[in-house]
Write a protein that holds these residues in place. Structure first.
Motif, PDB file in Angstrom:
ATOM      1  N   GLU A   1      -7.272 -13.489  -6.670  1.00 54.84           N
ATOM      2  CA  GLU A   1      -6.886 -12.210  -7.270  1.00 54.84           C
ATOM      3  C   GLU A   1      -5.401 -11.940  -7.037  1.00 54.84           C
ATOM      4  O   GLU A   1      -4.986 -10.846  -6.665  1.00 54.84           O
ATOM      5  CB  GLU A   1      -7.761 -11.076  -6.696  1.00 54.84           C
ATOM      6  CG  GLU A   1      -7.641  -9.716  -7.340  1.00 54.84           C
ATOM      7  CD  GLU A   1      -8.147  -9.620  -8.775  1.00 54.84           C
ATOM      8  OE1 GLU A   1      -8.805 -10.541  -9.265  1.00 54.84           O
ATOM      9  OE2 GLU A   1      -7.851  -8.608  -9.412  1.00 54.84           O
ATOM     10  N   ASN A   2      -4.605 -12.963  -7.253  1.00 58.97           N
ATOM     11  CA  ASN A   2      -3.167 -12.846  -7.057  1.00 58.97           C
ATOM     12  C   ASN A   2      -2.466 -13.790  -8.031  1.00 58.97           C
ATOM     13  O   ASN A   2      -3.013 -14.808  -8.424  1.00 58.97           O
ATOM     14  CB  ASN A   2      -2.805 -13.220  -5.605  1.00 58.97           C
ATOM     15  CG  ASN A   2      -1.426 -12.728  -5.189  1.00 58.97           C
ATOM     16  OD1 ASN A   2      -0.723 -12.083  -5.969  1.00 58.97           O
ATOM     17  ND2 ASN A   2      -1.041 -13.021  -3.964  1.00 58.97           N
ATOM     18  N   PHE A   3      -1.279 -13.431  -8.426  1.00 63.75           N
ATOM     19  CA  PHE A   3      -0.456 -14.296  -9.269  1.00 63.75           C
ATOM     20  C   PHE A   3       0.947 -14.258  -8.693  1.00 63.75           C
ATOM     21  O   PHE A   3       1.522 -13.183  -8.509  1.00 63.75           O
ATOM     22  CB  PHE A   3      -0.470 -13.817 -10.731  1.00 63.75           C
ATOM     23  CG  PHE A   3       0.222 -14.754 -11.679  1.00 63.75           C
ATOM     24  CD1 PHE A   3      -0.458 -15.838 -12.204  1.00 63.75           C
ATOM     25  CD2 PHE A   3       1.546 -14.566 -12.036  1.00 63.75           C
ATOM     26  CE1 PHE A   3       0.175 -16.732 -13.072  1.00 63.75           C
ATOM     27  CE2 PHE A   3       2.184 -15.452 -12.899  1.00 63.75           C
ATOM     28  CZ  PHE A   3       1.488 -16.532 -13.425  1.00 63.75           C
TER      29      PHE A   3
ATOM     30  N   PRO B   1      -1.071  -0.384  -1.072  1.00 59.93           N
ATOM     31  CA  PRO B   1      -1.903  -1.320  -1.843  1.00 59.93           C
ATOM     32  C   PRO B   1      -3.002  -1.932  -0.975  1.00 59.93           C
ATOM     33  O   PRO B   1      -2.828  -2.097   0.231  1.00 59.93           O
ATOM     34  CB  PRO B   1      -0.889  -2.397  -2.275  1.00 59.93           C
ATOM     35  CG  PRO B   1       0.432  -1.721  -2.259  1.00 59.93           C
ATOM     36  CD  PRO B   1       0.360  -0.731  -1.137  1.00 59.93           C
TER      37      PRO B   1
ATOM     38  N   PRO C   1       4.449  -8.082   2.365  1.00 61.48           N
ATOM     39  CA  PRO C   1       5.290  -7.421   1.362  1.00 61.48           C
ATOM     40  C   PRO C   1       4.630  -6.233   0.675  1.00 61.48           C
ATOM     41  O   PRO C   1       5.323  -5.434   0.063  1.00 61.48           O
ATOM     42  CB  PRO C   1       5.602  -8.540   0.360  1.00 61.48           C
ATOM     43  CG  PRO C   1       4.590  -9.600   0.599  1.00 61.48           C
ATOM     44  CD  PRO C   1       4.178  -9.490   2.033  1.00 61.48           C
ATOM     45  N   HIS C   2       3.301  -6.104   0.784  1.00 67.12           N
ATOM     46  CA  HIS C   2       2.697  -4.911   0.174  1.00 67.12           C
ATOM     47  C   HIS C   2       3.127  -3.654   0.930  1.00 67.12           C
ATOM     48  O   HIS C   2       2.958  -2.550   0.428  1.00 67.12           O
ATOM     49  CB  HIS C   2       1.170  -5.037   0.136  1.00 67.12           C
ATOM     50  CG  HIS C   2       0.490  -4.976   1.463  1.00 67.12           C
ATOM     51  ND1 HIS C   2       0.605  -5.961   2.405  1.00 67.12           N
ATOM     52  CD2 HIS C   2      -0.321  -4.033   2.004  1.00 67.12           C
ATOM     53  CE1 HIS C   2      -0.111  -5.635   3.468  1.00 67.12           C
ATOM     54  NE2 HIS C   2      -0.669  -4.481   3.255  1.00 67.12           N
ATOM     55  N   LEU C   3       3.681  -3.818   2.139  1.00 69.35           N
ATOM     56  CA  LEU C   3       4.150  -2.668   2.921  1.00 69.35           C
ATOM     57  C   LEU C   3       5.653  -2.432   2.749  1.00 69.35           C
ATOM     58  O   LEU C   3       6.261  -1.670   3.513  1.00 69.35           O
ATOM     59  CB  LEU C   3       3.815  -2.884   4.402  1.00 69.35           C
ATOM     60  CG  LEU C   3       2.327  -3.003   4.720  1.00 69.35           C
ATOM     61  CD1 LEU C   3       2.118  -3.262   6.211  1.00 69.35           C
ATOM     62  CD2 LEU C   3       1.577  -1.729   4.306  1.00 69.35           C
TER      63      LEU C   3
ATOM     64  N   LEU D   1     -12.538   0.871  -5.279  1.00 69.22           N
ATOM     65  CA  LEU D   1     -11.695   0.367  -6.361  1.00 69.22           C
ATOM     66  C   LEU D   1     -12.571  -0.446  -7.315  1.00 69.22           C
ATOM     67  O   LEU D   1     -13.195  -1.426  -6.906  1.00 69.22           O
ATOM     68  CB  LEU D   1     -10.616  -0.528  -5.757  1.00 69.22           C
ATOM     69  CG  LEU D   1      -9.340  -0.703  -6.559  1.00 69.22           C
ATOM     70  CD1 LEU D   1      -8.574   0.615  -6.614  1.00 69.22           C
ATOM     71  CD2 LEU D   1      -8.451  -1.750  -5.922  1.00 69.22           C
TER      72      LEU D   1
ATOM     73  N   ARG E   1      -3.295   0.771   6.614  1.00 69.88           N
ATOM     74  CA  ARG E   1      -3.543   1.396   5.316  1.00 69.88           C
ATOM     75  C   ARG E   1      -4.326   2.698   5.475  1.00 69.88           C
ATOM     76  O   ARG E   1      -4.011   3.724   4.848  1.00 69.88           O
ATOM     77  CB  ARG E   1      -4.319   0.425   4.419  1.00 69.88           C
ATOM     78  CG  ARG E   1      -4.545   0.918   3.003  1.00 69.88           C
ATOM     79  CD  ARG E   1      -5.193  -0.131   2.120  1.00 69.88           C
ATOM     80  NE  ARG E   1      -6.592  -0.334   2.391  1.00 69.88           N
ATOM     81  CZ  ARG E   1      -7.589   0.398   1.863  1.00 69.88           C
ATOM     82  NH1 ARG E   1      -7.315   1.389   1.039  1.00 69.88           N
ATOM     83  NH2 ARG E   1      -8.835   0.138   2.165  1.00 69.88           N
TER      84      ARG E   1
ATOM     85  N   PHE F   1      -1.539  -4.261  -5.710  1.00 70.19           N
ATOM     86  CA  PHE F   1      -2.944  -4.097  -6.093  1.00 70.19           C
ATOM     87  C   PHE F   1      -3.490  -2.710  -5.698  1.00 70.19           C
ATOM     88  O   PHE F   1      -3.446  -2.325  -4.534  1.00 70.19           O
ATOM     89  CB  PHE F   1      -3.752  -5.199  -5.386  1.00 70.19           C
ATOM     90  CG  PHE F   1      -5.174  -5.333  -5.821  1.00 70.19           C
ATOM     91  CD1 PHE F   1      -5.526  -6.155  -6.887  1.00 70.19           C
ATOM     92  CD2 PHE F   1      -6.195  -4.662  -5.159  1.00 70.19           C
ATOM     93  CE1 PHE F   1      -6.857  -6.298  -7.278  1.00 70.19           C
ATOM     94  CE2 PHE F   1      -7.518  -4.791  -5.535  1.00 70.19           C
ATOM     95  CZ  PHE F   1      -7.857  -5.609  -6.607  1.00 70.19           C
ATOM     96  N   GLY F   2      -3.991  -2.002  -6.675  1.00 67.10           N
ATOM     97  CA  GLY F   2      -4.576  -0.685  -6.397  1.00 67.10           C
ATOM     98  C   GLY F   2      -3.553   0.401  -6.141  1.00 67.10           C
ATOM     99  O   GLY F   2      -3.914   1.496  -5.719  1.00 67.10           O
TER     100      GLY F   2
ATOM    101  N   LYS G   1      -0.513  -9.182  -6.089  1.00 68.93           N
ATOM    102  CA  LYS G   1      -1.404  -8.590  -5.092  1.00 68.93           C
ATOM    103  C   LYS G   1      -0.694  -7.557  -4.224  1.00 68.93           C
ATOM    104  O   LYS G   1      -1.335  -6.685  -3.643  1.00 68.93           O
ATOM    105  CB  LYS G   1      -1.967  -9.699  -4.210  1.00 68.93           C
ATOM    106  CG  LYS G   1      -3.226  -9.298  -3.495  1.00 68.93           C
ATOM    107  CD  LYS G   1      -3.941 -10.517  -2.949  1.00 68.93           C
ATOM    108  CE  LYS G   1      -5.366 -10.186  -2.609  1.00 68.93           C
ATOM    109  NZ  LYS G   1      -6.143 -11.402  -2.376  1.00 68.93           N
ATOM    110  N   GLN G   2       0.599  -7.637  -4.108  1.00 67.78           N
ATOM    111  CA  GLN G   2       1.289  -6.693  -3.234  1.00 67.78           C
ATOM    112  C   GLN G   2       1.390  -5.298  -3.846  1.00 67.78           C
ATOM    113  O   GLN G   2       1.890  -4.381  -3.197  1.00 67.78           O
ATOM    114  CB  GLN G   2       2.659  -7.245  -2.836  1.00 67.78           C
ATOM    115  CG  GLN G   2       3.713  -7.277  -3.914  1.00 67.78           C
ATOM    116  CD  GLN G   2       5.010  -7.923  -3.408  1.00 67.78           C
ATOM    117  OE1 GLN G   2       5.010  -9.012  -2.860  1.00 67.78           O
ATOM    118  NE2 GLN G   2       6.115  -7.235  -3.593  1.00 67.78           N
TER     119      GLN G   2
END
Lengths: 355, 355, 355, 355
Positions: A208-210, C352, D57-59, D353, D29, C297-298, C294-295
């Motif tokens: 679930e990532n690209f 995310p 990196p999502h953070l 989600l 999160r 996502f949501g 993904k970073q």
């Protein structure tokens, strides 16, 4: 006229170095049912003494003991050796096999770049000796068969270059492309990264990532440009980027090409059909059809879709392969077939697995 | 002693009804390279007149025009007809082909249950005529070969029953299982649901999801129990549940079985090895190894892992197959091989695609 | 200076038309915890009378009865109506709500193109009345906030245009881009195709597959070009292609842009940081870092990575969003926040979901 | 009557040890938007000095410097410390924090088994001191709230035990289950294996694959049996097996339970509804509905589906959770809420989600 001196009553013997990696395992799969080639021995740098099926349970009941990599011993058993090793290894092994008179098909990137400095800049390893680099024939089967036939060393093309070059070849060789402002946006399944676990190929990071990776720095860039330059002296650096798709196998290269002249999709398809007429593994799609990676899954096909964009006056070329097949082991066996004077497609004409 | 009267210089001709579904497409893939069988014609209920590759681009360059389903016409071309149709169709087609003297291998569930009432209760369709149901031989290749050899109609087993029955057979036929309190927790990839789009197989609903479905109501329950009852009269209803795994191919059945006696994992593995000694498609795993679905991907293998649980005094049996191969088209071709007196494994002994 | 006249003691009431689609469900999720907005009613064209959780089990225990779409009734309950409907519906509904004085945020493509002929050419539907199209404000939140604030109708941007335009905006508005030969290679998860099952979104067709679709014909092309033209009169048609990634959520646009001048990655990052300084949802990546889908996502973030390619003299811009959030429901709520004078990020600043 | 002495004007301070793992990231999160809890510091064994967003990196834009694990320093900043570390670490850290008077919520398995010998047998590590094991309260929130409220150390339950125990609890505590021949067939997404790359979690090995692992040896078996034994003295060893699903998040436990009496699905659902009436995170499915993992994705819910099988006289119970939420960080925060006298659901009541 070529003499197919190798085909007789017996199978030709081949050895695989790096047999437990994904490229090596795919070679085993292809060679098992090959009509002219037979596995003589399997070699690995660390697991020798173990049975191949111990770490690869899909090979259960197949009896092969993994052996150490000793070129002199391999030379006694094998007519051809496949090197399915990480980059940096063939630099050393290829010269040894060459000296021993064993034909080499190298699946790594070590022998592809003619210019040693170029190799060292992009691969960050020491290059192979110049005479070996000169001896090595670039194994893009559809475009180099006459030289492949007599080669002692084959530098088997990379997965991205195979998809890209087969897609661009008609436009470059026929001088339709200007050679400027070419964009290749490439996407690959994760098996291209090999079998060694890493943070970047950890399931939960990929699923679930690209991702995009190695922006402007991928080592396949000089390989592609080298061949484009041979086809068309005016070709300039390409924009090339690589992405990771959450799937195991498959590569798509989407290419945007400026042409010397206004044309139409029909004309382009005609051109490609003509160029690839006698090449069973390149399947040019009909009008308005574009390939997906799954339609070549597990096969040696390269499927190509084509459209001319009236609005931008550019051609969009879409090329797909299975990266472990036409992008690695499949093309290696195709090259072996050409070398031994057999049908190019011997052992390779299966229908893709679908779905 | 059996006479292999069918094998001569020529290929045997087969037709496929339902050629555009996943079962049909897999049959095409297998038959393309089969040493004794050749496709005579492909049939479909709605797309006749089109080329097979128009809707199935992985078959690009393959030239077959889809034809209407007219049994009389098929009978002129084919020695065997494969019915790869949804349930409810073979109920009508099988009697027609039987009358016309064409051998039938039916991949649907229509002819598997001997008791018509049982079929109607679980399938919610009218059953086939009793004489057809009696004529049909249950095609569990490893356990019914002597009858398959002389059959005119084969009821090819369901995907879940194949994985389950091959896993339970040694315990039932050798009377180690009590036949009570057997639990079969089965998991399948999504291709088992076929090619027709539905809310339940919509990508965004399946991806990153794990579902249970048809709790206590799956139509494969009576098929499994019918065969278990033949092997062991004391067998009682099983607990059987089915789950959908976010993958395309593969089935795993995890089975928990009460035994008549205390035993060990070694003893159980010995039992299975003995029972399956001469069956190339059943691969019993060694001690402490358990199969994953990928190790049989694209192949006709059924891999079985076994452990005795000292703490609960039960055996855990794990059986995996590729649902479209050993669970459908692969076993159908295996049965055709047996019927025509060829090697059971003809055209089927490829290495699984890995990874 | 703007007056935030709407925020008081009470929640503002909103209705959702098309509540059972993916856009509608995402709106429900966001509105549930929103500090200023409250769901007044949920509407659907076919399932009215049912509870929302009956078809959407993740909403178990949430009590909302789905209602018919009757604009007059909705006008009595709601201050804002979100239209999360397929294209062709808002063409008719938006004028009705406009007449009734209910503010509209339209998530479909119906009101985005100012030129009705353009809409009809790309969407193959009749366009909305011209006065409605003129009234509609394009809801690209970061670039149109001053007009959004006073809008009565918002045309919420498409998913691909959001990722693309946020990525190109600094180069276009600051006149660094030449506006020629721009290539946008876009990739999307499958939820962008909505909730209705189809052959193209069937699990077994998408899984382990990568596809290109709507080559040169995607209806988001004129939407992107319309906005680029507003930013830079010299902008020319773009090359734009769309691919389907085997994942549910996420869009990446990889963009190749010719610049008026030689520059460096540092300079480009500085430019983007300056432009997006006060925009919490646009996160410019540091040097040598490129975003993955993904970073975000949501979340409502748009993450942008930038590199200047010395070899080709072009900029590579990589922009990622969650297509259902910043590409649909998230940006719609962000626009509602702007309209009501609240913090732009109210109810939207979650981290995310990772991994 | 409990006094909620901790809630005042200020946030309570918490530290996270093991902040860069999947459990730690999920805590971050959840805590970001928590109404009563605030992150005081983040700790890691190896990356201290780096910013949390450098590897996550999502953070991006979140400013936290990772710090070394020095219990004395943490004690000065934090009221509660979450230990999100691999097994073997809390054995040492928990006693130190206990001595320092900092409340501990341990997400690892180190403090769950009361019997040190049991821990050492299943975990292959030395156990924590007996007084610490006795002090630790098993944090199954729905069943142990009165003790959790006053606990100084919480042993947060494992992911599999949470799904299993919430599913079995009504049958065991109400004495409907015989406690014999219980089968738990459990399936998990891959994030449960943590963030460290390994051959077993390499993308190409997991994708399009379904595996069974740790047959009869999973360390969650004694944890489940310990709690079942507390609920019902007659409970016997369970059959428990664990499978890996090609997805990131989600657990399903499918359970087959022998009952003391004949019953019906309605009666069973009534029982569960009664037992879980006041527990917002347990959602009992209505008649004929069974949960999928996606319907709890990213949430703290545990959804339970129930059916009585007339044919076998057993109950089938299906329980799903998000393994990183109710199976780890979510339940940890739920326990923190209970400890501090807040609403059990504070900061946790988001909609899953979907899709």
């Amino acid at each position: 006229m070529s003499v197919n001196f190798w085909i007789g009553d017996d199978y030709l013997k081949v050895s695989i170095v790096g047999a437990t990696g994904y490229g090596g395992l795919e070679l085993i799969r292809l060679l098992q049912n090959h009509p002219h080639l037979e596995i003589a021995s399997l070699h690995t740098s660390s697991r020798f003494g173990r049975q191949i099926h111990e770490d690869s349970p899909h090979l259960l009941h197949m009896e092969y003991t993994l052996e150490e990599i000793v070129p002199e011993d391999i030379a006694k058993k094998a007519d051809i050796v496949f090197l399915a090793t990480p980059s940096g290894i063939s630099v050393q092994l290829a010269p040894e096999f060459f000296k021993l008179g064993v034909k080499v098909i190298d699946l790594s990137g070590d022998l592809r770049l003619k210019n040693p400095g170029n190799y060292e800049r992009w691969y960050k390893h020491s290059a192979a000796p110049s005479e070996i680099l000169q001896e090595a024939v670039y194994g893009l089967s559809e475009w180099n068969a006459s030289r492949i036939k007599h080669a002692k060393i084959i530098a088997n093309p990379g997965c991205y270059p195979t998809a890209t070059l087969l897609g661009l070849a008609p436009l470059y060789t026929e001088k339709w492309a200007t050679g400027k402002d070419v964009i290749v946006d490439a996407k690959s399944g994760v098996s291209g990264a090999g079998k060694s676990p890493s943070a970047g190929t950890h399931y939960s990071e990929i699923n679930e990532n690209f991702k995009i990776y190695k922006v402007h720095t991928h080592q396949h860039i000089p390989e592609i440009e080298q061949q484009l330059g041979l086809w068309n002296e005016e070709s300039q650096p390409i924009s090339f980027s690589t992405h990771l798709v959450p799937m195991t196998r498959g590569i798509m290269a989407t290419m945007y090409v400026k042409l010397h002249r206004h044309t139409s999709t029909e004309e382009l398809i005609d051109l490609y059909n003509t160029v690839y007429e006698n090449h069973p593994f390149v399947r040019v799609q009909p009008m308005d059809a574009f390939p997906c990676t799954k339609q070549v899954f597990g096969s040696n096909f390269c499927d190509i879709g084509i459209a001319f964009d009236e609005r931008t006056n550019k051609a969009t070329i879409v090329s797909v392969i299975d990266n472990l097949m036409k992008g690695a082991a499949g093309q290696a066996v195709q090259n072996a077939n050409i070398m031994l004077g057999a049908e190019e497609s011997a052992g390779l004409l299966n229908i893709p697995l679908y779905p």
